[in-house]
Structure formats: structure tokens, C-alpha cells
Design an enzyme around this catalytic site. Structure first.
Site, PDB file in Angstrom:
ATOM      1  N   ASP A   1       0.851  -1.190   0.000  1.00  0.00           N
ATOM      2  CA  ASP A   1       0.000   0.000   0.000  1.00  0.00           C
ATOM      3  C   ASP A   1       0.888   1.242   0.000  1.00  0.00           C
ATOM      4  OD1 ASP A   1      -2.161   1.643   0.052  1.00  0.00           O
ATOM      5  OD2 ASP A   1      -2.703   1.270   2.130  1.00  0.00           O
TER       6      ASP A   1
ATOM      7  N   HIS B   1       4.132   3.759  13.472  1.00  0.00           N
ATOM      8  CA  HIS B   1       3.009   4.309  12.700  1.00  0.00           C
ATOM      9  C   HIS B   1       1.674   3.972  13.347  1.00  0.00           C
ATOM     10  CE1 HIS B   1       2.177   0.312  11.270  1.00  0.00           C
ATOM     11  NE2 HIS B   1       1.481   0.680  10.228  1.00  0.00           N
ATOM     12  N   GLY B   2       1.710   3.331  14.501  1.00  0.00           N
ATOM     13  CA  GLY B   2       0.488   2.989  15.209  1.00  0.00           C
ATOM     14  C   GLY B   2       0.828   2.121  16.398  1.00  0.00           C
TER      15      GLY B   2
END
Length: 473
Positions: free
Chosen positions: A147, A395-396
């Protein structure tokens, strides 16, 4: 009685870990009239005498792959360094072993300069998710990820928390009206959005990119599936922020997470295949196949990757513009950052290509958003520019359960209960995205205090995700 066949079953028969297992399992999906026991008998026979099966209608492909593997010579492959370059791992006590193994392989590549693991790291394809890798003049398509340019975008509104709670139904209607989710889903006809990104010259210069323009147009302004979301929440500033010019207080904010949809995924698949054709690495490193940036293929991918990143940004811009217009307010500030990308940066005085596969850029003063889960808070942060982390952060929260494990162990009632406990309205989403499938975001943030400063805290309130069964990340 067990009917399925997996990689461990084939390893037990004597198949080596690697590409042969993938070939064998593809055949298993095509089996006609053969039960599990018969398939296993054939797998064993093909491995023992592949020459006898070269022309077999079902097992011929596997037999030829085994013969090719037997004829391989060490000189056919690019050599890896015998020992990996050392790398820091933040929050290493709660990072799974598979992520470490993948990172160690990446650190043995001849192009590698430096690397780091972020505290949300877990196993992926090629480079682990949460892996950061700096290379010399080479780019790894699977080091970027499928992605391409996936990102976070946050719009902060001059709307109070009190107004939000009093008008929650209105905010729910706007999310439903102005977002679209699901693998392969897009807009058609008069509902299609437009954006200057579609006028990029690469849509005429690169045959693959040109063939994807219609798909890119239909999916422009949509969010895909998997862990992507559009959500309203309350953003809490505990003190004035002079840089953003936002006073201490609570504000309604819109947070989105999605990437380049089928457009980016097709680019990633195409150039990964091309990289594997020109960059022959041993089996354990094959998904780290790289392209020289001085080569035509390398330049093709670099340009296509950057376009996919701009396309992902355009998707967020369209969603945020529609919703801001529907609310009738201007934003106080908008922050955006991306991951699943590669940047040209200077590291220790040398220009390198920094791959951040599921990692947030965190150079000094650079802003980013690190989400938790649909019930856990996210954080608006400012980078500290930590060189050892290659100017990166998580990122999370990162997954602590695979999607399959989450679906098999988390009940619908348990998920509804935790949503109710946190006063979160959920639209869509499957059990694979349940809050319990993710690591503790507070633990993750504590592990990266030397990487970022927290500016504000985002509390999710209305969350929209793809319906059950949508797996596009």
C-alpha cells in the site's frame, strides 16, 4: 479430521522453507478429486522423483520447480553478508521474533547502511512492518510495501466537544455520506471525484501506470479495506501549541488512514516481480529484491512510487474537503504524514534511501499522527530527530494478533462491549480489527519517548471502516 494442507505439513515431508512450498500450496488449491492423504502421497513422490512428474497435468509445475532448485548454484545468487549489521529495536520486549528475523536478513543485504525496528513492529513480507532500512542507491519494492504512500491525515476544527456530543447523529451522517470503503470499491459516473494528480504526465509515459488510470479515477477519494478508517474524535491539547497556533483545549477533529488503493498495490506487485527477476537473492531474502536507482527499472519504480504517494494524498484531500464543506467550517490546522514509502535523506553525511514500511517520519520538528485502535487514543506528535532511529517512529500501536487469530478468538459480543465502554460508534469493521487485536498504545508510546514529543491526544468517537471480509490494506 484434518483436511487442509499447510507449509508445515510440506516441511515435514522434507520440502525446504522457501519458494517451493508456495508452488506446492498453489497446486493444492487446484486439486480435483484427490483427498488430503492422496495429495500428501503425491507431494512426497514428486519430491523424491521430480523427473517422473515433469509432464504431469497437476504436479508438473512443482516437479520443474524442484529440478530448477536442485540445479541452482551459489554463484547464481547475490551473496548476503554472513552477519547482520547491528540495529536498535525500540520496545524490543514486545516485538515478535519473526520481525527480528526479517530485520536481521535485511541487515545482511550488500546495499544496507543502517536499520531500526519501531515498537509497533510485527512480521510482514520482506521488510517487517515497523521496519526502517537505509540503503545505498537502491530501492526495495517490498521494503516500501504494497500500500504505497499509506498515510494519516488530521483536520482540526473550531468545534467544541460539547457541540459534538449534542450533534453526534449529524457527524455520523457526514462520515457515511462522504466516505466509501471496501477492497476494489470505487465511485462511478457522476459520483467520481477529480483531482490534478490524474493529470500527471506519468499516466501517459509509463504503460503500466497508464493502464491503471481508470481504476485510479474510480477509487479516488475512497479508503479501501483492512485497517483503514475515517473517524471523528476529540483532540485534547493540554497546553497551548504556538507552532500550530492552537490554544489549550478540546477540539473536534477528523482523522483518516488509507493509501493508494488498487493503483499502488498493482505498482507494488509489478515492480516486486521485476526486482526478483533482476536481483537474485537467496530464498530467505527473496522478498527484499532491490532495484538499482541508476537503472531504468529503478527509475521507473521511483517515479511510480512517488505518483502513488501523491495519489494517496489526493484521496485524503478529497475526503477532508468534502467533510469540512459539509460541516460548514474551516480547519484550524491540517497535519498529514505517510509511511510505506522511501525517501532520499542524508544519514551520517551520506545520501541514502530510507525505507519506512509502517514507520512515521520523525525528523526534528516534523509532525505526525500515531493512532491506537478504534477505542484507544491516538497521538499528534512532533519528531525529535533521533539519528539511531533514522529519524523515525511507530506508525500505530501495531498488531499483537494476526487477522485470522483475531477472528478465531474475539467474539462479537466482546467487541461490542469494549466499544460501549469507550462510547465509540462503529460503522463497519470485522473482528480482525477489534481493539484487542492491537498492542497497548501507551506501552508503544512509552517505548519511543526519545523519538517523539506528544502534542495532543486524539480520542476516537465515530469510526467507519470497511465491512467484514474486506482485506485490502
Amino acid at each position: 479430521m484434518k483436511t487442509q494442507i499447510n507449509g508445515n505439513d510440506l516441511i515435514t515431508l522434507g520440502y525446504p522453507e522457501g519458494s517451493l512450498i508456495g508452488v506446492a500450496l498453489k497446486i493444492n488449491k487446484k486439486r480435483t478429486g484427490l483427498n488430503r492423504e492422496q495429495m500428501m502421497e503425491n507431494y512426497a513422490a514428486v519430491l523424491k522423483n521430480p523427473e517422473e512428474y515433469k509432464d504431469h497435468i497437476l504436479f508438473g509445475v512443482l516437479a520443474k520447480a524442484i529440478i530448477a532448485k536442485q540445479n541452482e548454484k551459489e554463484s547464481d545468487f547475490i551473496s548476503l553478508h554472513p552477519t547482520p549489521i547491528s540495529f536498535p529495536a525500540y520496545g524490543k520486549d514486545f516485538i515478535e521474533g519473526g520481525a527480528f528475523k526479517q530485520m536481521e536478513v535485511a541487515m545482511r543485504l550488500p546495499i544496507t547502511v543502517a536499520g531500526a525496528l519501531m515498537p509497533d513492529a510485527h512480521q510482514g513480507y520482506g521488510l517487517p512492518i515497523g521496519g526502517v532500512l537505509a540503503t545505498r542507491n537502491a530501492i526495495i519494492p517490498y521494503g516500501v510495501g504494497v500500500d504505497i504512500g499509506c498515510r494519516m491525515a488530521l483536520s482540526i476544527y473550531p468545534i467544541s466537544a460539547e457541540y459534538f456530543y449534542a450533534n453526534a447523529d449529524k457527524f455520523k451522517r457526514e462520515i457515511i455520506a462522504h466516505s466509501k470503503f471496501g477492497a476494489g470499491h470505487g465511485y462511478h459516473g457522476q459520483y467520481k471525484s477529480d483531482h490534478e494528480v490524474l493529470g500527471d504526465s506519468l499516466f501517459n509515459e509509463n504503460a503500466l501506470v497508464k493502464s491503471l488510470k481508470d481504476k485510479a479515477w474510480s477509487q479516488l477519494g475512497t479508503s479501501g479495506g483492512g485497517n483503514h478508517f475515517v473517524e471523528f474524535g476529540i483532540l485534547e491539547f493540554e497546553k497551548d501549541d504556538a507552532i500550530l497556533n492552537i490554544p489549550k483545549g478540546n477540539y473536534v477533529a477528523l482523522l483518516t488512514h488509507s493509501g493508494s488503493r488498487g493503483f499502488g498495490a498493482t505498482i507494488a506487485g509489478h515492480y516486486t516481480k521485476k526486482a526478483k527477476e533482476v536481483c537474485k537473492l537467496p530464498d530467505e531474502a527473496k522478498n527484499l529484491a532491490y532495484l538499482d536507482l541508476n537503472s531504468e527499472l529503478g527509475q521507473e519504480y521511483w517515479l511510480a512510487m512517488n505518483l502513488a504517494g501523491e495519489y494517496a494524498s489526493a484521496c485524503h484531500e478529497i475526503i477532508h474537503t468534502k467533510i469540512s464543506k459539509s460541516l460548514g467550517v474551516a480547519t484550524l490546522a491540517k497535519i498529514e504524514n505517510h509511511h510505506n514509502f522511501a525517501w532520499k535523506e542524508v544519514y551520517n553525511g551520506e545520501e541514502v534511501i530510507v525505507h519506512r514500511k509502517g514507520a512515521t517520519p520523525a525528523s526534528k520538528g516534523v509532525m505526525g499522527i500515531i493512532p491506537g485502535s478504534m477505542t484507544a487514543p491516538g497521538f499528534l506528535v512532533r519528531g525529535k530527530g533521533e539519528v539511531n532511529a533514522i529519524n523515525s517512529a511507530s506508525h500505530g500501536a501495531g498488531r499483537q494478533m494476526s487477522r485470522t487469530q483475531a477472528e478465531n478468538t474475539i467474539s462479537r459480543s466482546a467487541m461490542k462491549s469494549i466499544l460501549a465502554d469507550h462510547n465509540v460508534t462503529l460503522i463497519g469493521a470485522g473482528l480482525d480489527e477489534a481493539p484487542m487485536a492491537y498492542k497497548d498504545i501507551h506501552q508503544v508510546m512509552a517505548a519511543q519517548e526519545e523519538l517523539v514529543d506528544v502534542v495532543a491526544r486524539f480520542i476516537p468517537k465515530i469510526v467507519r471502516m470497511a465491512d467484514d471480509g474486506s482485506r485490502e490494506d
